[in-house]
Each structure stands twice: as C-alpha cells, then as structure tokens.
Design a protein around this motif. Structure first.
Motif, PDB file in Angstrom:
ATOM      1  N   THR A 322       0.956  -1.385   0.104  1.00  0.00           N
ATOM      2  CA  THR A 322      -0.109  -0.022   0.068  1.00  0.00           C
ATOM      3  C   THR A 322       0.807   1.336   0.038  1.00  0.00           C
ATOM      4  OG1 THR A 322      -1.545  -1.243   0.955  1.00  0.00           O
ATOM      5  CG2 THR A 322      -2.030   1.065   1.261  1.00  0.00           C
ATOM      6  N   GLY A 402      -6.860  -3.594   3.421  1.00  0.00           N
ATOM      7  CA  GLY A 402      -5.946  -4.495   3.872  1.00  0.00           C
ATOM      8  C   GLY A 402      -6.593  -5.813   4.725  1.00  0.00           C
ATOM      9  N   PRO A 404     -11.034  -7.334   5.755  1.00  0.00           N
ATOM     10  CA  PRO A 404     -12.492  -6.935   5.689  1.00  0.00           C
ATOM     11  C   PRO A 404     -12.808  -5.710   6.566  1.00  0.00           C
ATOM     12  CG  PRO A 404     -12.139  -9.148   5.790  1.00  0.00           C
ATOM     13  CD  PRO A 404     -10.916  -8.626   6.019  1.00  0.00           C
ATOM     14  N   ASP A 426     -13.896   0.970  -0.030  1.00  0.00           N
ATOM     15  CA  ASP A 426     -13.150  -0.540   0.508  1.00  0.00           C
ATOM     16  C   ASP A 426     -12.635  -1.142  -0.450  1.00  0.00           C
ATOM     17  OD1 ASP A 426     -12.794  -2.746   1.673  1.00  0.00           O
ATOM     18  OD2 ASP A 426     -14.997  -3.265   2.402  1.00  0.00           O
ATOM     19  N   THR A 427     -11.173  -0.876  -0.338  1.00  0.00           N
ATOM     20  CA  THR A 427     -10.399  -1.231  -1.500  1.00  0.00           C
ATOM     21  C   THR A 427      -9.750  -2.676  -1.253  1.00  0.00           C
ATOM     22  OG1 THR A 427      -8.560  -0.491  -0.694  1.00  0.00           O
ATOM     23  CG2 THR A 427      -9.677   0.996  -2.185  1.00  0.00           C
ATOM     24  N   TRP A 429      -7.366  -5.905  -2.584  1.00  0.00           N
ATOM     25  CA  TRP A 429      -6.317  -5.862  -3.518  1.00  0.00           C
ATOM     26  C   TRP A 429      -5.311  -6.698  -2.933  1.00  0.00           C
ATOM     27  CZ3 TRP A 429      -1.576  -2.561  -3.699  1.00  0.00           C
ATOM     28  CH2 TRP A 429      -1.752  -1.777  -2.732  1.00  0.00           C
ATOM     29  N   GLN A 430      -3.970  -6.764  -3.170  1.00  0.00           N
ATOM     30  CA  GLN A 430      -2.997  -7.749  -2.589  1.00  0.00           C
ATOM     31  C   GLN A 430      -1.725  -7.219  -3.123  1.00  0.00           C
ATOM     32  OE1 GLN A 430      -4.560 -11.331  -4.748  1.00  0.00           O
ATOM     33  NE2 GLN A 430      -4.868 -12.028  -2.537  1.00  0.00           N
ATOM     34  N   THR A 431      -0.653  -7.541  -2.215  1.00  0.00           N
ATOM     35  CA  THR A 431       0.681  -7.328  -2.865  1.00  0.00           C
ATOM     36  C   THR A 431       0.850  -7.712  -4.400  1.00  0.00           C
ATOM     37  OG1 THR A 431       1.467  -7.745  -0.515  1.00  0.00           O
ATOM     38  CG2 THR A 431       3.228  -7.946  -2.378  1.00  0.00           C
ATOM     39  N   ASP A 517      -8.240 -15.826  -1.906  1.00  0.00           N
ATOM     40  CA  ASP A 517      -9.298 -15.445  -0.800  1.00  0.00           C
ATOM     41  C   ASP A 517     -10.482 -16.231  -1.259  1.00  0.00           C
ATOM     42  OD1 ASP A 517      -8.425 -13.328   1.153  1.00  0.00           O
ATOM     43  OD2 ASP A 517      -7.565 -12.466  -0.696  1.00  0.00           O
ATOM     44  N   ARG A 533      -8.998 -15.727   3.774  1.00  0.00           N
ATOM     45  CA  ARG A 533      -8.001 -16.551   3.162  1.00  0.00           C
ATOM     46  C   ARG A 533      -8.417 -17.891   2.810  1.00  0.00           C
ATOM     47  NH1 ARG A 533      -3.979 -13.715   0.198  1.00  0.00           N
ATOM     48  NH2 ARG A 533      -3.088 -15.985   0.014  1.00  0.00           N
ATOM     49  N   ARG A 544       0.044  -9.261   6.830  1.00  0.00           N
ATOM     50  CA  ARG A 544      -0.118 -10.631   6.269  1.00  0.00           C
ATOM     51  C   ARG A 544       1.129 -11.394   6.776  1.00  0.00           C
ATOM     52  NH1 ARG A 544      -0.433 -11.270  -0.358  1.00  0.00           N
ATOM     53  NH2 ARG A 544       0.298 -13.257  -0.338  1.00  0.00           N
TER      54      ARG A 544
HETATM   55  C1  WT7 Z   1      -4.716  -9.643   1.665  1.00  0.00           C
HETATM   56  C2  WT7 Z   1      -3.524  -9.145   0.848  1.00  0.00           C
HETATM   57  C3  WT7 Z   1      -4.200  -4.800  -0.116  1.00  0.00           C
HETATM   58  C4  WT7 Z   1      -3.019  -4.163   0.417  1.00  0.00           C
HETATM   59  C5  WT7 Z   1      -2.685  -4.349   1.569  1.00  0.00           C
HETATM   60  C6  WT7 Z   1      -2.745  -5.741   2.227  1.00  0.00           C
HETATM   61  C7  WT7 Z   1      -6.828  -9.010   2.517  1.00  0.00           C
HETATM   62  C8  WT7 Z   1      -6.900  -6.627   1.394  1.00  0.00           C
HETATM   63  C9  WT7 Z   1      -8.950  -6.073   1.598  1.00  0.00           C
HETATM   64  C10 WT7 Z   1     -10.285  -5.649   1.711  1.00  0.00           C
HETATM   65  C11 WT7 Z   1     -11.073  -7.647   2.681  1.00  0.00           C
HETATM   66  C12 WT7 Z   1      -8.792  -7.575   2.314  1.00  0.00           C
HETATM   67  C13 WT7 Z   1      -7.078 -10.317   1.378  1.00  0.00           C
HETATM   68  C14 WT7 Z   1      -5.928 -10.124   0.500  1.00  0.00           C
HETATM   69  N1  WT7 Z   1      -7.474  -7.874   1.994  1.00  0.00           N
HETATM   70  N2  WT7 Z   1      -7.907  -5.824   1.353  1.00  0.00           N
HETATM   71  N3  WT7 Z   1     -10.621  -4.452   1.456  1.00  0.00           N
HETATM   72  N4  WT7 Z   1     -11.335  -6.589   2.020  1.00  0.00           N
HETATM   73  N5  WT7 Z   1      -9.895  -8.241   2.595  1.00  0.00           N
HETATM   74  O1  WT7 Z   1      -1.981  -6.770   1.125  1.00  0.00           O
HETATM   75  O2  WT7 Z   1      -0.558  -7.887   2.356  1.00  0.00           O
HETATM   76  O3  WT7 Z   1      -1.030  -8.489   0.260  1.00  0.00           O
HETATM   77  O4  WT7 Z   1      -2.790  -8.950   1.877  1.00  0.00           O
HETATM   78  O5  WT7 Z   1      -5.344  -9.169   2.438  1.00  0.00           O
HETATM   79  O6  WT7 Z   1      -7.047 -11.449   2.411  1.00  0.00           O
HETATM   80  O7  WT7 Z   1      -5.796 -11.424   0.085  1.00  0.00           O
HETATM   81  P1  WT7 Z   1      -1.585  -7.951   1.393  1.00  0.00           P
END
Ligand code: WT7
Length: 666
Positions: A322, A402, A404, A426-427, A429-431, A517, A533, A544
C-alpha cells in the motif's frame, strides 16, 4: 486450495442500509455514475488490449513507444507493452517539470514529533537525482538490487525513486522486521547495497535500524552487499564500518543534482516486495515497471477520484505494498499533494490522525480497518481523542484497505470521520495485484457496508469452484481473475515453479489468477464480499503472516520446542490473532512456568520475524491433535483457539485426550 475459508469475521450488526453516491460526486467524478462504470467495463470487454493500450499511451511517458500490448504466448508469464521503454521516476517527477505541478507541494511530511517539512515536485526531483547519483557513485548498476530498510520519511520515498531512476530494483523491508528477516530477504534477492537510517522515531521512541542492519550482515551470507547508506534521522551515533557504511548527507554533499534517467524495458523489474505465503519462506513478489505504474496512476484517478486540489493521505508504511503504490508511486505519478506521516496513530494521543487531517486539510484519507477499530476503542474510553474534536470537513473521500472492514467499524468511520458525507472506498487488493482490484467508485457505486462491491473496469474478477467453474451469485467460492491485467505480479523472485503453483494452479487451467481468498457475490447486486484467506495465511492488523513462517520460527528454538502449530482466530481489534500450540522438548509446563516459557517463545518469534508475528496466545500440550497418519488437524486447532465446541467427527484422531490440554488459554 483444499481448505474451506476459515476467517469468518462475523458481525452482530446486520447492515441492510445502502449509501447512494451524492449527486455532486456523480457530477464531478472521473467515473460518473453506473453508466460511466458500465461503459468502461463494456469497452474492456469489447477490445481488451485496446482498452489497456489506449490508457498506457495516455497515462505514461514513453521514451520508446510500445507496439505490442499483452503477450500471452508464455502464460502465465504474461508481459505487457513489452517492447516499450520508459523510466518510472521520469513518470513520477520529470513529467511535471514545466507544468504548474512543478512548484506544487509533492509531500507534506509530518514527523513523529509534529514537525512539518514540505517539498515541491521540483525539490523532490532534485533530491531523487542527487541520491540516484550517490547510488551510481557507489557502483550500483541498472538491474542490480538494493534493499531499503527505512522509516516513513521523505528520504524513504527518495531512495525508492532513486533506485527506479537508475534502473536498480528495490526491495523495501518494513522497519518492524527483524535482522533475520532482513538477512533472508537480502540473500534471496542478492542485494548489492542497503539504504537505511540510524534510527527511526515512533511514538516518541527512538528505535534502531542501522544496528539491525549490522546484525543482519553479521548473520552472514550477504556477501554481495558492498555498501550501506545511512540516513541520519536522529543525532544518536551509530557504529559505522569503514569502507562499507556512509552517511547519506556526506555522499549527497558531493553528488550532482542532474541525473540522466536510465530508460528500461516496460517489463524491467521495478521492485520485489516480500510477502507471506503458505510455506515457511516469504515470497518475493516481482513487479514490472510500466504495467505497475500505469495502474498505480489510474487507480489514483478512478478509485480516489483525485483532483488537482486534493490533499491525499495514505497512512500505510512504504514497507508494504500500500505504501509502494499509494505513497511512493501512485500519488507522484498523478501529481498529487500527499501527506507522509512518520509516527503512530496513538502518539501523543489517539486523536493524532484527526489532528493531522485538520492541520493539513486532507481531502482523501486512506487507512486500515485495524487502525479504525483501535481508534474507536480509544475514543470510547477517552472523549478527548474522538474525531469530533477535530475539524474534518476538508475530507471528501475516505478509504479502507488490507482486511475486511466489519459493518460496525464502517458505520463509525462513515459517521464520525466521513461526516456522513464521504463515500468509503473499501479497496480489495493484494501485494500481488499491484493496485486496487475490487472497490467502490466514489461517484458511481451504491455502498453496502462490509462489501468491496465491484471489480474495476478491465479487471475480470470472478468466483469459481475448485474445478474452475463459475458459481452463481450467493454461492461462496474461490476468488479468481480470468484475464491478466497490467499491474499483476510477474514472478516470484527466483522461483517460477512456486509462482505457477501458487497463482495459476493447473486445477484452474493454468492461466487463471487465484487470489487466495474466498468470496461470495450478493444475490441482489452481484457485489463481492471477501470471506477470508483459503490458505494458511493470516491477516493480523492488516499485516499478512504465514502460519508456517511462525511455526518455523518456533521450532527454530531447538532447546525448547519439539513441535508447533499456529492458527488464527477472529479478534475484535486486530481482525485475526495468532494462537500457537506448542509441544516442548521437556515436560508440559503449567501455571507460572507456562507463562514464563510462553513469554520466552513470544519474544523469540519477535526476534526471528518481527514483533508483528508474536503469537497473542501460546498453549502447551504433550502432543498436537493428529490423525493416525500423523497429520495435524488444524481445523480442530482453530476450533480450540476460538473456544468453539468440537462438533465434528474426531474418530480419526489418534490422541483425543490432547484436546483437553489445549482447550484453555494459559
Ligand atoms: C490480503 C492481501 C491490499 C494491500 C494491503 C494488503 C486481504 C486486502 C481487503 C479488503 C477484505 C482484504 C485479503 C488479501 N484484504 N484488502 N478490502 N477486504 N480483505 O496486502 O498484505 O498482500 O494482503 O489482504 O485477504 O488477500 P497483502
């Protein structure tokens, strides 16, 4: 892939309310109304490559234009804009020179102690160019890797941008990770230099960084590292190794302010960021220059509806994705004024975030549910830190990222921070995804608390069963993305086999991206809700963590630990909490002795990985619940951690008596 989603953050509040976008927002937003959204989705569906090509031309400055768009010939190793050339720092800084943005404030830096420093785009370019020359003078070459272990400061952003300018691939490690974690990552990536600070300031405390770098180097194996550059954040002296360690300011004093950027191929690795997976070893997520930057910029404009007058504030650390996309790259590429905050939300008091928003008149605020929940808690016990004490009327859009966000926290955020006026994005996404994937749009989407709503145009997200078949709305399944997108992960550094296996499993046909997820779409609107997850990855305070990683750390304490299993359990504050079940080499401890050993083990994990990985709870047993074939029954451990009754069939369990020992917290 075989396990069912287990992170069920249940809510006591059933939220049926809908929040429509305001007519003002619909009228002025980049994506206006559902009509605007649907038109873009249609455009992507009709001509997928054309959709992306048009935007890559429009949003990025190319030194050599691309002629190819998406190359799927070596799927899942997709490439984008592959014969084009560009430079990421040119696209964040030089592009603004000679425009009104040149003299606009790029960064408003607020230090831990409240001191404020501002830099314009022009100043920032000068500083980046200078530091790029420093790296070059130290022999860092294009294609080589540089570790960055820095606090949240302007210098952290400068270090990242400077790497990009000379074509070096950076790998930022969050300042909360341990020496061991830093060393492992430095070895894995074959780093040639480290940029760090003597100390970092957090919550009024001076915390070491350089000393941890020294410790990491002393662990051995980082032989390729010839240079350590130290930003002097505080006046406290640190040990400097002659011929290896240099102060940033000393090297900059003799460096030129002009640095010709190194043009690189679109697919050149801009950075590698380590994240947790389902094995003990973190994955080096590799991102490509052009596709990543394109989406970083586009999502600033789509999701945050960025306008020239906005003051953007993303609270994430540059050590996480992020902080890469929405601090170091996206806001700069989009020419935004942004706040970079060094400190913590609770210092000098838990009203700090609200005070920073008021002070700098932030208009877009982006933070994590865990921060919101802890600030709700703080303001419940202490009225003086409640957001109502600050003037938050400058805000127009607020975001969550990051994990829910539970509907209670959503409602509070909406009411007390957003003044019932600001849409919440409420975004999800993931790394690995590089930027936003599923998110509301401020001027288009009707909001439902707790739902990340709909995929962005061009993102072909779907929910499928284990064989890859589409599921109807209402049915929970695996979240996948059926077509590649520009900012997607390109590889796991040095481990292509793991990349394929983790993200493009054969079971799903080998070309569909598996997010990891679980998700479900609502019957009425087709809105996505993330259920958690599906692998052994935990989300603790938005961080994470792999359960195997923590288990490996525990069993590495060879004097004490014979065996360990780690699971997550829902936690009101941190989303999930880490619970470790441990079998010691000696007798099972009880009472005070158990507490004492639990503390030793928690501290040990803190040393091995970092404080964020410390188990909240440790329980001891003579053994772990196992099947007759010796497999640990994790589902059972999750029940135990949760204090849930065991209702399932335990007839396959080898040693049912163990359950009683593990039932209760210490
Ligand atoms: C995991 C990714 C997104 C950048 C920061 C985290 C969870 C992320 C949400 C959301 C529900 C979410 C998922 C995903 N996650 N955003 N808005 N609603 N769950 O990045 O460390 O790569 O983690 O964070 O489980 O797979 P990350």
């Amino acid at each position: 892939m075989s396990e069912t989603p287990h992170n069920n953050i249940e809510s006591t509040l059933v939220e049926n309310r809908l929040f429509e976008p305001s007519s003002n927002m619909v009228a002025s937003a980049a994506i206006s109304g559902m009509g605007g959204y649907n038109a873009l989705c249609q455009e992507a569906a009709d001509d997928f490559e054309g959709f992306w090509a048009k935007r890559a031309k429009q949003h990025l400055h190319w030194s050599k234009p691309f002629t190819k768009v998406l190359d799927e010939s070596n799927a899942p190793f997709y490439t984008w804009f592959d014969d084009g050339e560009l430079n990421a720092s040119v696209n964040c800084l030089d592009r603004h020179m000679g425009t009104p943005t040149e003299h606009k404030t790029a960064i408003i830096f607020e230090a831990d102690d409240g001191q404020v420093t501002k830099v314009s785009y022009r100043d920032l370019l000068t500083r980046v160019a200078k530091f790029a020359n420093v790296l070059k003078a130290q022999g860092v070459q294009s294609g080589e890797r540089v570790m960055i272990y820095m606090p949240m400061t302007i210098e952290g952003v400068v270090a990242m941008q400077a790497c990009a300018r000379i074509g070096a691939t950076h790998s930022v490690v969050f300042g909360g990770f341990s020496a061991k974690a830093l060393q492992e990552r430095a070895i894995d990536i074959g780093a040639v230099a480290i940029v760090t600070a003597n100390y970092q300031m957090r919550g009024g405390k001076e915390l070491p960084l350089k000393a941890i770098v020294d410790e990491a180097m002393a662990l051995g194996g980082c032989d390729a590292i010839h240079t350590v550059i130290v930003y002097q954040r505080t006046q406290t002296a640190v040990n400097m190794v002659a011929g290896r360690d240099y102060f940033m300011h000393d090297l900059e004093a003799v460096a030129s302010e002009q640095c010709e950027p190194e043009m690189v191929n679109a697919e050149h690795p801009l950075f590698v960021l380590y994240t947790s997976g389902s094995t003990g070893k973190p994955k080096g997520v590799q991102h490509a220059t052009a596709g990543y930057l394109l989406w970083a910029k586009m999502t600033m404009e789509w999701t945050f509806d960025l306008k020239d007058s906005d003051v953007f504030w993303c609270t994430a650390d540059i050590g996480w994705i992020t902080g890469h996309t929405y601090v170091a790259y996206g806001p700069l590429a989009a020419g935004a004024t942004q706040i970079v905050f060094e400190g913590v939300p609770t210092f000098p008091n838990a009203g700090r975030f609200w005070q920073v928003i008021e002070r700098h008149k932030a208009t877009i605020f982006y933070t994590a549910p865990t921060a919101i929940r802890s600030l709700i808690k703080a303001s419940t016990s202490d009225e003086s830190v409640h957001p109502k004490n600050s003037d938050l009327t400058s805000l127009r859009i607020i975001g969550s990222v990051g994990e829910p966000i539970n509907p209670e926290a959503w409602m509070w955020y909406h009411r007390h921070v957003g003044g019932e006026r600001c849409p919440i994005v409420d975004t999800f996404w993931q790394t690995e995804t590089g930027g936003h994937m599923i998110t509301p749009l401020p001027g288009a989407t009707t909001l439902v608390p707790g739902s990340c709503t709909l995929p962005l145009p061009g993102i072909m997200a779907s929910i499928v069963d284990e064989a890859g078949h589409d599921l109807p709305h209402g049915a929970g399944g695996l979240l996948v993305v059926k077509r590649p997108w520009p900012s997607m992960i390109r590889n796991i550094w040095g481990d292509s086999a793991r990349f394929k296996k983790s993200y493009f499993p054969d079971e799903l046909g080998g070309t569909t991206y598996l997010a990891g997820d679980g998700a479900v779409r609502s019957e009425e609107r087709g809105y996505f809700r993330i259920t958690g997850r599906i692998d052994d990855v935990l989300n603790v305070s938005g961080h994470r963590m792999g359960t195997m990683e923590i288990e490996s750390a525990l069993v590495a304490h060879t004097d004490l630990v014979a065996e360990a299993a780690v699971v997550g359990r829902p936690d009101d504050l941190t989303g999930e909490a880490i619970v470790a079940f441990v079998v010691l080499k000696g007798a099972r401890p009880e009472g005070e002795e158990a507490q004492r050993i639990a503390k030793i083990l928690r501290d040990w994990v803190g040393k091995e990985i970092g404080p964020i990985a410390k188990p909240k709870e440790v329980r001891f047993g003579d053994n772990l619940p196992k099947t007759r074939s010796g497999k640990i029954m994790r589902r059972l451990l999750r029940n135990l951690a949760n204090g849930e009754a065991i209702t399932q069939d335990i007839s396959t369990l080898e040693n049912p008596a163990i359950l009683d020992q593990l039932l209760k917290p210490l």
